[in-house]
Design an enzyme around this catalytic site. Structure first.
Site, PDB file in Angstrom:
ATOM      1  N   ASN A 100     -16.774  -6.702  10.105  1.00  0.00           N
ATOM      2  CA  ASN A 100     -16.056  -5.681   9.340  1.00  0.00           C
ATOM      3  C   ASN A 100     -15.114  -4.852  10.200  1.00  0.00           C
ATOM      4  O   ASN A 100     -14.166  -4.262   9.684  1.00  0.00           O
ATOM      5  CB  ASN A 100     -17.072  -4.759   8.654  1.00  0.00           C
ATOM      6  CG  ASN A 100     -16.426  -3.524   8.067  1.00  0.00           C
ATOM      7  OD1 ASN A 100     -15.718  -3.581   7.071  1.00  0.00           O
ATOM      8  ND2 ASN A 100     -16.654  -2.366   8.705  1.00  0.00           N
ATOM      9  N   TYR A 168      -0.571  -6.247  11.067  1.00  0.00           N
ATOM     10  CA  TYR A 168      -1.807  -6.218  10.275  1.00  0.00           C
ATOM     11  C   TYR A 168      -1.859  -7.423   9.340  1.00  0.00           C
ATOM     12  O   TYR A 168      -2.871  -8.130   9.260  1.00  0.00           O
ATOM     13  CB  TYR A 168      -1.892  -4.920   9.475  1.00  0.00           C
ATOM     14  CG  TYR A 168      -3.146  -4.817   8.624  1.00  0.00           C
ATOM     15  CD1 TYR A 168      -4.354  -4.434   9.193  1.00  0.00           C
ATOM     16  CD2 TYR A 168      -3.112  -5.111   7.268  1.00  0.00           C
ATOM     17  CE1 TYR A 168      -5.504  -4.351   8.424  1.00  0.00           C
ATOM     18  CE2 TYR A 168      -4.262  -5.029   6.485  1.00  0.00           C
ATOM     19  CZ  TYR A 168      -5.450  -4.650   7.068  1.00  0.00           C
ATOM     20  OH  TYR A 168      -6.593  -4.575   6.294  1.00  0.00           O
ATOM     21  N   LYS A 172      -4.682 -10.538   9.436  1.00  0.00           N
ATOM     22  CA  LYS A 172      -5.601 -10.847   8.342  1.00  0.00           C
ATOM     23  C   LYS A 172      -5.377 -12.258   7.807  1.00  0.00           C
ATOM     24  O   LYS A 172      -6.337 -12.932   7.391  1.00  0.00           O
ATOM     25  CB  LYS A 172      -5.463  -9.810   7.229  1.00  0.00           C
ATOM     26  CG  LYS A 172      -5.984  -8.428   7.624  1.00  0.00           C
ATOM     27  CD  LYS A 172      -7.463  -8.461   7.995  1.00  0.00           C
ATOM     28  CE  LYS A 172      -8.024  -7.075   8.258  1.00  0.00           C
ATOM     29  NZ  LYS A 172      -9.481  -7.082   8.558  1.00  0.00           N
TER      30      LYS A 172
END
Length: 263
Positions: A100, A168, A172
């Site tokens: 996470n 980012y 991802k």
């Protein structure tokens, strides 16, 4: 055939139980990570709550222990592969790994992005996640069983607006592809690897959106459900993927986005 019959005879709700298993959650001191720790321990798992902020980890673990849960705190910087390996040695019995830990840096146009602004995000979101998969995954492979759940993002599928955040989004998207790659490699040896791809989640860090008309128009107006998600809604998906209820799933990227990617 006997294995299939045995599985079919397991009561459906029991498939969500994690009794007797140990789960490690990175970035577990707050937000989605903390709520995930509570979800997994409610299902019966013992929890190792790991976070770069050691004091926050201790405080969060203490709060969960006050509720009667089995939680141990650990300090972990996922960008330090030696530290990750050492923690995997210490907790070699981890059955469930939830990756996470992650950071987001927005409003940085790509042509003006510095090396550090790129690397700092990729180091946590991708490299750190891989170090954890590698360290804990190889021990799962030795036992022939284990489950990994990575926290990706809808940003790995679409390009967010209006904010610029190429580093980012790229990190991802890489998490999603890494999830599929590891799933394909490790499935024959008993280890499942899946990811959840959340929308914008309502936390203290995103509360400012309600004071920004432009963000509201794109973030909330661009979501069919007309709202951000909640940490518990993502934790519920993680619980499902970590449990035997998802026994046929590996390499899946599960969108939990309020319909954002439909438009």
């Amino acid at each position: 055939m006997s294995a299939s019959i045995s599985s079919a005879e397991t009561p459906f709700l029991d498939r969500f139980r994690l009794t007797g298993r140990t789960a490690l959650v990175t970035g577990g001191a707050r937000g989605i990570g903390l709520v995930t720790c509570e979800a997994l321990t409610q299902a019966g798992a013992g929890i190792i709550l790991a976070d770069r902020d050691g004091e926050a980890a201790k405080s969060a673990a203490g709060g969960l222990r006050e509720k009667g849960y089995d939680v141990t705190a650990e300090t972990l910087d996922v960008t330090d592969p030696a530290a990750v390996e050492a923690l995997a040695d210490k907790h070699a019995n981890v059955d469930i790994l939830v990756n996470n830990a992650g950071i987001a840096r927005s409003n940085i146009p790509a042509e003006r992005m510095s090396d550090d602004e790129w690397s700092s995000v990729v180091d946590v979101n991708l490299n750190g996640l891989f170090w954890c998969c590698r360290a804990f995954g190889k021990r799962m492979l030795e036992r022939g069983a284990g489950t990994i759940v990575n926290v990706g993002s809808m940003s790995g599928i679409i390009v967010n607006r209006p904010q610029e955040q190429a580093q980012y989004n790229a990190s991802k998207a890489a998490v999603h592809q890494l999830t599929k790659s590891l799933a394909a490699e490790w499935a024959p040896r008993g280890v499942r690897v899946n990811a959840v791809a959340p929308t914008y989640i309502e936390t203290e860090m995103t509360a400012y959106v309600y004071e920004d008309e432009n963000l509201m128009r794109h973030w909330i107006g661009g979501t069919p459900q007309g709202r951000m998600g909640r940490p518990d809604e993502i934790a519920a998906v993680i619980l499902f993927l970590a449990s035997d209820a998802a026994s046929l799933m590996t390499g899946s990227i599960v969108l939990a986005d309020g319909g954002y990617t439909c438009w």
